[in-house]
Design a protein around this motif. Structure first.
Motif, PDB file in Angstrom:
ATOM      1  N   LEU A  50       0.832  -1.018  -0.137  1.00  0.00           N
ATOM      2  CA  LEU A  50       0.128  -0.009   0.079  1.00  0.00           C
ATOM      3  C   LEU A  50       0.867   1.218  -0.171  1.00  0.00           C
ATOM      4  N   PHE A  51       0.556   2.298  -0.743  1.00  0.00           N
ATOM      5  CA  PHE A  51       1.215   3.549  -0.843  1.00  0.00           C
ATOM      6  C   PHE A  51       0.304   4.477  -0.287  1.00  0.00           C
ATOM      7  N   TYR A  52       0.657   5.066   0.569  1.00  0.00           N
ATOM      8  CA  TYR A  52       0.102   6.313   1.129  1.00  0.00           C
ATOM      9  C   TYR A  52       0.753   7.545   0.743  1.00  0.00           C
ATOM     10  N   HIS A  53       0.105   8.264   0.082  1.00  0.00           N
ATOM     11  CA  HIS A  53       0.667   9.567  -0.680  1.00  0.00           C
ATOM     12  C   HIS A  53       0.348  10.725   0.276  1.00  0.00           C
ATOM     13  N   LEU A  54       1.206  11.223   1.059  1.00  0.00           N
ATOM     14  CA  LEU A  54       0.776  12.550   1.932  1.00  0.00           C
ATOM     15  C   LEU A  54       0.944  13.804   1.206  1.00  0.00           C
ATOM     16  N   THR A  68       6.887   0.533  -9.159  1.00  0.00           N
ATOM     17  CA  THR A  68       7.371  -0.492 -10.406  1.00  0.00           C
ATOM     18  C   THR A  68       8.081  -1.877 -10.077  1.00  0.00           C
ATOM     19  N   GLU A  69       8.939  -2.014  -8.948  1.00  0.00           N
ATOM     20  CA  GLU A  69       9.472  -3.006  -8.399  1.00  0.00           C
ATOM     21  C   GLU A  69       8.313  -4.079  -7.912  1.00  0.00           C
ATOM     22  N   SER A  70       7.552  -3.378  -6.951  1.00  0.00           N
ATOM     23  CA  SER A  70       6.241  -4.471  -6.553  1.00  0.00           C
ATOM     24  C   SER A  70       5.343  -4.936  -7.759  1.00  0.00           C
ATOM     25  N   LYS A  71       5.114  -4.094  -8.677  1.00  0.00           N
ATOM     26  CA  LYS A  71       4.235  -4.619  -9.702  1.00  0.00           C
ATOM     27  C   LYS A  71       5.136  -5.932 -10.375  1.00  0.00           C
ATOM     28  N   SER A  72       6.531  -5.516 -10.668  1.00  0.00           N
ATOM     29  CA  SER A  72       7.178  -6.445 -11.667  1.00  0.00           C
ATOM     30  C   SER A  72       7.221  -7.914 -10.732  1.00  0.00           C
ATOM     31  N   ARG A  73       7.060  -7.835  -9.472  1.00  0.00           N
ATOM     32  CA  ARG A  73       7.129  -8.929  -8.686  1.00  0.00           C
ATOM     33  C   ARG A  73       5.822  -9.639  -8.428  1.00  0.00           C
ATOM     34  N   GLY A  74       4.711  -8.850  -9.133  1.00  0.00           N
ATOM     35  CA  GLY A  74       3.414  -9.372  -9.175  1.00  0.00           C
ATOM     36  C   GLY A  74       2.581  -9.385  -8.007  1.00  0.00           C
ATOM     37  N   LEU A  75       3.101  -8.297  -6.885  1.00  0.00           N
ATOM     38  CA  LEU A  75       2.528  -8.038  -5.712  1.00  0.00           C
ATOM     39  C   LEU A  75       1.019  -7.285  -5.764  1.00  0.00           C
ATOM     40  N   ALA A  76       0.447  -7.437  -4.938  1.00  0.00           N
ATOM     41  CA  ALA A  76      -0.805  -6.580  -4.916  1.00  0.00           C
ATOM     42  C   ALA A  76      -0.627  -5.158  -4.564  1.00  0.00           C
ATOM     43  N   VAL A  77      -0.740  -4.162  -5.429  1.00  0.00           N
ATOM     44  CA  VAL A  77      -0.421  -2.683  -5.198  1.00  0.00           C
ATOM     45  C   VAL A  77      -1.577  -2.096  -5.410  1.00  0.00           C
ATOM     46  N   ILE A  78      -1.643  -1.243  -4.250  1.00  0.00           N
ATOM     47  CA  ILE A  78      -2.757  -0.375  -3.877  1.00  0.00           C
ATOM     48  C   ILE A  78      -2.316   1.146  -3.435  1.00  0.00           C
ATOM     49  N   TYR A  79      -2.857   2.106  -4.221  1.00  0.00           N
ATOM     50  CA  TYR A  79      -2.426   3.620  -4.009  1.00  0.00           C
ATOM     51  C   TYR A  79      -3.568   4.371  -3.240  1.00  0.00           C
ATOM     52  N   ARG A  80      -3.147   5.046  -2.372  1.00  0.00           N
ATOM     53  CA  ARG A  80      -4.032   5.738  -1.375  1.00  0.00           C
ATOM     54  C   ARG A  80      -3.491   7.205  -1.294  1.00  0.00           C
ATOM     55  N   GLN A  81      -4.615   8.186  -1.642  1.00  0.00           N
ATOM     56  CA  GLN A  81      -4.172   9.752  -1.284  1.00  0.00           C
ATOM     57  C   GLN A  81      -5.254  10.409  -0.473  1.00  0.00           C
ATOM     58  N   ALA A  82      -4.928  10.889   0.509  1.00  0.00           N
ATOM     59  CA  ALA A  82      -5.884  11.712   1.165  1.00  0.00           C
ATOM     60  C   ALA A  82      -6.639  12.582   0.533  1.00  0.00           C
ATOM     61  N   ASP A  83      -7.900  12.564   0.938  1.00  0.00           N
ATOM     62  CA  ASP A  83      -9.319  12.991   0.240  1.00  0.00           C
ATOM     63  C   ASP A  83      -9.537  14.364   0.561  1.00  0.00           C
ATOM     64  N   GLY A  84      -9.009  14.976   1.536  1.00  0.00           N
ATOM     65  CA  GLY A  84      -9.012  16.205   2.100  1.00  0.00           C
ATOM     66  C   GLY A  84     -10.136  16.586   3.172  1.00  0.00           C
ATOM     67  N   SER A  85     -10.921  15.510   3.279  1.00  0.00           N
ATOM     68  CA  SER A  85     -11.812  15.340   4.790  1.00  0.00           C
ATOM     69  C   SER A  85     -11.532  14.184   5.684  1.00  0.00           C
ATOM     70  N   GLY A  86     -10.328  13.954   5.622  1.00  0.00           N
ATOM     71  CA  GLY A  86      -9.726  13.037   6.665  1.00  0.00           C
ATOM     72  C   GLY A  86      -9.757  11.592   6.377  1.00  0.00           C
ATOM     73  N   GLY A  87     -10.154  11.426   5.063  1.00  0.00           N
ATOM     74  CA  GLY A  87     -10.696   9.838   4.413  1.00  0.00           C
ATOM     75  C   GLY A  87      -9.321   9.707   3.499  1.00  0.00           C
ATOM     76  N   TRP A  88      -9.371   8.652   2.574  1.00  0.00           N
ATOM     77  CA  TRP A  88      -8.354   8.034   1.706  1.00  0.00           C
ATOM     78  C   TRP A  88      -8.996   7.719   0.403  1.00  0.00           C
ATOM     79  N   GLN A  89      -8.592   8.131  -0.642  1.00  0.00           N
ATOM     80  CA  GLN A  89      -8.956   7.738  -1.753  1.00  0.00           C
ATOM     81  C   GLN A  89      -8.260   6.643  -2.420  1.00  0.00           C
ATOM     82  N   SER A  90      -8.650   5.434  -2.732  1.00  0.00           N
ATOM     83  CA  SER A  90      -7.754   4.221  -3.286  1.00  0.00           C
ATOM     84  C   SER A  90      -7.993   4.053  -4.692  1.00  0.00           C
ATOM     85  N   ARG A  91      -6.702   3.451  -5.016  1.00  0.00           N
ATOM     86  CA  ARG A  91      -6.979   2.816  -6.651  1.00  0.00           C
ATOM     87  C   ARG A  91      -5.770   1.952  -6.835  1.00  0.00           C
ATOM     88  N   GLU A  92      -6.171   0.862  -7.400  1.00  0.00           N
ATOM     89  CA  GLU A  92      -5.189  -0.359  -7.667  1.00  0.00           C
ATOM     90  C   GLU A  92      -4.573  -0.547  -8.938  1.00  0.00           C
TER      91      GLU A  92
END
Length: 150
Positions: free
Chosen positions: A5-9, A126-150
């Motif tokens: 999981l990637f948490y983009h601050l 890139t490394e995680s994807k090349s290893r076939g790992l499940a990768v999820i991206y999350r970025q703060a949505d401004g209201s205290g929550g997180w938006q996710s994308r795979e």
């Protein structure tokens, strides 16, 4: 399979986000290791976790304590896993560990206001994807929550 999981601050600090992520991990019964890049930074996070909120207690220790193996959360500055955690948090541009597959979940928390952190996060993605790992991206949505994308 290991999830990464990637948490983009953006306009946020690790100190603001990390405690709540660790609390959620403990609620799920997970043992956690948090890796920073220096001992000084690990010590600063240790001090912060004792005082981040008056009405909370987050049980943790650094890798230096004799009973680190019994701690639910251990802060470290290297790839060690003294408490046998299945969840590893990487902060302050800490690199993916060599033993990625031994974890159920890796959580890479990076500062979107720091160009070096973005470059490191992209390389880890890139490394995680090349290893076939499940990768999820999350970025703060401004209201205290997180938006996710795979």
């Amino acid at each position: 399979m290991t999830e990464v999981l990637f948490y983009h601050l953006q306009n946020m600090t690790v100190e603001k986000v990390l405690p709540s992520l660790l609390e959620k991990s403990l609620q799920r019964g997970w043992r956690v290791v948090v890796q920073s890049t220096t001992e000084e930074r690990a010590d600063a996070l240790d001090a912060h976790l004792w005082t981040y909120r008056d009405d909370s207690f987050l049980p943790h220790a650094t890798w230096r304590v004799a009973d680190a193996a019994q701690q639910p959360i251990v802060l470290t500055a290297d790839e060690a896993n003294p408490n046998g955690a299945k969840v590893r948090f990487l902060v302050d541009n800490a690199a993916l560990p060599a033993d990625i597959a031994s974890y159920e979940r890796l959580v890479l928390v990076f500062n979107g206001d720091d160009d070096e952190a973005i470059v490191m996060a992209r390389a880890a993605w890139t490394e995680s994807k090349s290893r076939g790992l499940a990768v999820i991206y999350r970025q703060a949505d401004g209201s205290g929550g997180w938006q996710s994308r795979e």
